[in-house]
Design an enzyme around this catalytic site. Structure first.
Site, PDB file in Angstrom:
ATOM      1  N   GLU A  30       0.813  -1.216   0.000  1.00 33.61           N
ATOM      2  CA  GLU A  30       0.000   0.000   0.000  1.00 33.61           C
ATOM      3  C   GLU A  30       0.846   1.265   0.000  1.00 33.61           C
ATOM      4  O   GLU A  30       0.450   2.275  -0.597  1.00 33.61           O
ATOM      5  CB  GLU A  30      -0.945  -0.005   1.204  1.00 33.61           C
ATOM      6  N   ASP A  46     -14.213 -10.032  10.543  1.00 34.43           N
ATOM      7  CA  ASP A  46     -12.750  -9.992  10.487  1.00 34.43           C
ATOM      8  C   ASP A  46     -12.131  -9.424  11.762  1.00 34.43           C
ATOM      9  O   ASP A  46     -10.959  -9.651  12.046  1.00 34.43           O
ATOM     10  CB  ASP A  46     -12.275  -9.164   9.279  1.00 34.43           C
ATOM     11  N   PHE A  70      -5.796   0.069   5.632  1.00 34.25           N
ATOM     12  CA  PHE A  70      -4.584   0.096   4.808  1.00 34.25           C
ATOM     13  C   PHE A  70      -4.515   1.352   3.940  1.00 34.25           C
ATOM     14  O   PHE A  70      -3.494   1.620   3.319  1.00 34.25           O
ATOM     15  CB  PHE A  70      -4.511  -1.162   3.943  1.00 34.25           C
TER      16      PHE A  70
END
Lengths: 319, 279
Positions: free
Chosen positions: A61, A120, A86
């Site tokens: 990234e 997540d 990110f």
């Protein structure tokens, strides 16, 4: 209370994907980059139609942000796509130096923001990104509320010159805004005019605010509901005008209380019109695994929490 | 037209005078990279100093990734005609366009990205090189990086991306002076064989044994330019001496980020003939 109809649950990230595709069709300078999340960011349509203007950067990234900055030198309008975590925390210094300080026309597009990423868990559920981005001088920060508005916002930022952080999410949520309404950066959207309390919300919490407004109406409380989709630059005029009318404010957002929309509204009111305010936001905590609805409930971001905040702030009004 | 050695001597004078006046800045790496930047800007790059545009279409571009060597960058830009040479006098002063580290923020012609926080310039250069490809612009993109800077992880993200995507209009030069703030790179965090590392990543590699010899720099960079357009990005590993041109600044990392005092300035200037006229 004005009636809003959900035309069918849709994810805001798909609004981004459609908007990006259309922006690419409208302007050949629009290019896109993705860090191994094409499916998650719904960037397939753009990639398939414009393969020469699409750059897969892999799981890198920092490099993506730098490449995006470089692409502007040569007149391109780069849209970067990855998860919100990110897109911000991981690459803060790259954004700060190569994009914000360098004044580059990069559109940082961030999906899976906030708790509603769900199962997540906290590693991916960034709740600090709005704060990180709004602190950067010259950065525009936008959190649209539904599919239609995310699409409109994506198109709008393609035509806007300057770095932008566009925040959206993963779950399928109510889609209720007018698909023909153009998105005006920095201009708050008045969803319901009311007299007793102002509710300023953005992102997924806007629909919760509408639900709260309906509940409050059954209690005889008239709420003014403002969709503050642009956190920066903040539509201070809209906040001050509404606070003047109602005398109290609730802010609601899927973000840390520190550094979020509520902070911006509080700063505006403290400087212009000191007004009682309650914050519906995550209170200095990380998230956890769970379904989006379970998490919003557990961390106090439900319509019920907005109702309770409204009742509390009304009780704090000076009579 | 002045010769490259004449220009290099004047640029070195500019560097030590700028740093001395404000009593801060980075003379060591600036002196070490003088011959490289003079060669690029006065011999090899096709650029347009009198009519600077941010987009830089139809010209070669240069990105300074190790932004702390701003003195040499500013001097070369000014001496090339990007902005008045007299402005070098404002280096690191309040209200100056010549910030401690280069920035676009103050609108200084010749600068296309802010740098200073290390490791970011290669990615930016790749982006600019990709834009040139999308635009059908055949010009080249050059960069300069410190060797210590290669310790930053982002460099290797970029180093992986460029060969995979055949970014062959890009020439990244590493200033291999073996020094960084805390000492020799070998002692701080050894870089091993830099050229071999880039080769393994898929770059074409050119070595310049003495980056303070203008002939060798010119030959090496011309060789690098000849190798562009063949499917690989080019990495030039250029060995230089920090402080080159001022004897007492050479041979250690000591002059990485400190300024000479009055006597030291005189001693340095005595070694550097004034050729183009001091600002």
């Amino acid at each position: 209370m004005k009636k809003y109809t959900n035309s069918g649950n849709k994810d805001t990230r798909s609004g981004f994907g459609e908007g990006l595709h259309e922006a690419g069709q409208a302007n050949k300078n629009v290019v896109a980059l993705c860090a191994d999340l094409i499916g998650s960011l719904k960037m397939d349509a753009f990639k398939n139609e414009f393969p020469d203007r699409f750059f897969q950067v892999g799981i890198a990234e920092a490099n993506m942000m730098g490449i995006a900055a470089g692409l502007t030198i040569g007149g391109k309008i780069p849209f970067t796509g990855t998860f919100a975590n990110f897109s911000t925390g991981r690459v803060y210094d790259q954004i700060r130096q190569s994009i914000a300080y360098s004044g580059k026309n990069v559109k940082i597009c961030a999906s899976h923001a906030g708790l509603t990423l769900g199962e997540d868990g906290a590693t991916h559920q960034i709740l600090e990104d709005v704060g990180l981005m709004k602190m950067l001088p010259g950065m525009t920060v936008i959190c649209p509320c539904d599919f239609n508005q995310t699409k409109a916002a994506t198109l709008a930022i393609a035509d806007f010159d300057g770095p932008v952080y566009l925040r959206f999410g993963r779950p399928k949520v109510a889609n209720f805004t007018d698909p023909t309404e153009p998105f005006i950066i920095g201009k708050a959207q008045m969803l319901n005019e009311g007299t007793d309390v102002t509710i300023v919300a953005n992102g997924h919490l806007v629909w919760k605010a509408i639900e709260a407004g309906e509940l409050l109406a059954t209690m005889g409380i008239s709420s003014e509901i403002i969709n503050m989709h642009t956190v920066k630059p903040l539509d201070e005029e809209a906040i001050i005008a509404s606070a003047k009318k109602t005398g109290c404010v609730v802010t609601a957002e899927e973000h840390q209380r520190n550094g979020g929309l509520g902070d911006s509204v509080a700063q505006c009111l403290a400087l212009n019109l000191p007004t009682p305010q309650e914050f519906v936001a995550v209170n200095d905590s990380f998230g956890e695994s769970g379904t989006p609805e379970q998490l919003l409930e557990k961390y106090g971001l439900s319509s019920k929490a907005i109702v309770e905040a409204a009742q509390k702030v009304i009780s704090r009004k000076k009579t | 037209m002045h010769t490259l050695p004449e220009i290099s001597s004047q640029v070195r004078r500019d560097i030590v005078r700028m740093v001395h006046k404000v009593n801060s800045g980075h003379p060591g790496g600036s002196l070490g990279c003088t011959d490289f930047l003079v060669t690029l800007y006065f011999d090899l790059m096709r650029h347009n100093p009198k009519n600077f545009s941010m987009d830089g279409e139809n010209e070669d571009l240069f990105f300074l990734s190790n932004g702390h060597i701003s003195p040499v960058f500013y001097s070369v830009l000014a001496r090339s005609g990007y902005f008045p040479v007299a402005e070098l006098n404002t280096f690191r002063h309040i209200d100056s366009r010549l910030q401690g580290h280069p920035t676009t923020h103050e609108g200084l012609p010749g600068v296309r990205i802010a740098s200073g926080s290390l490791g970011q310039g290669m990615s930016v250069a790749i982006g600019a090189a990709l834009a040139k490809k999308v635009n059908g612009d055949k010009h080249l993109v050059f960069t300069l990086h410190g060797d210590g800077e290669l310790q930053e992880g982002q460099i290797w993200e970029a180093a992986m991306f460029a060969p995979h995507n055949k970014v062959d209009n890009l020439i990244c030069t590493i200033d291999a002076n073996g020094q960084q703030i805390d000492g020799a790179t070998d002692n701080v965090l050894g870089l091993g064989d830099i050229g071999q590392k880039f080769k393994t990543f898929g770059w074409d590699v050119v070595t310049i044994k003495d980056g303070n010899d203008l002939q060798q720099v010119g030959d090496g960079m011309r060789e690098a330019i000849n190798r562009t357009g063949k499917g690989k990005p080019i990495c030039v590993v250029m060995h230089t001496e920090m402080g080159a041109g001022v004897d007492f600044m050479m041979g250690s990392h000591k002059w990485h980020g400190i300024a000479p005092n009055d006597a030291q300035l005189e001693e340095a200037l005595a070694q550097l003939p004034e050729t183009l006229g001091d600002y």
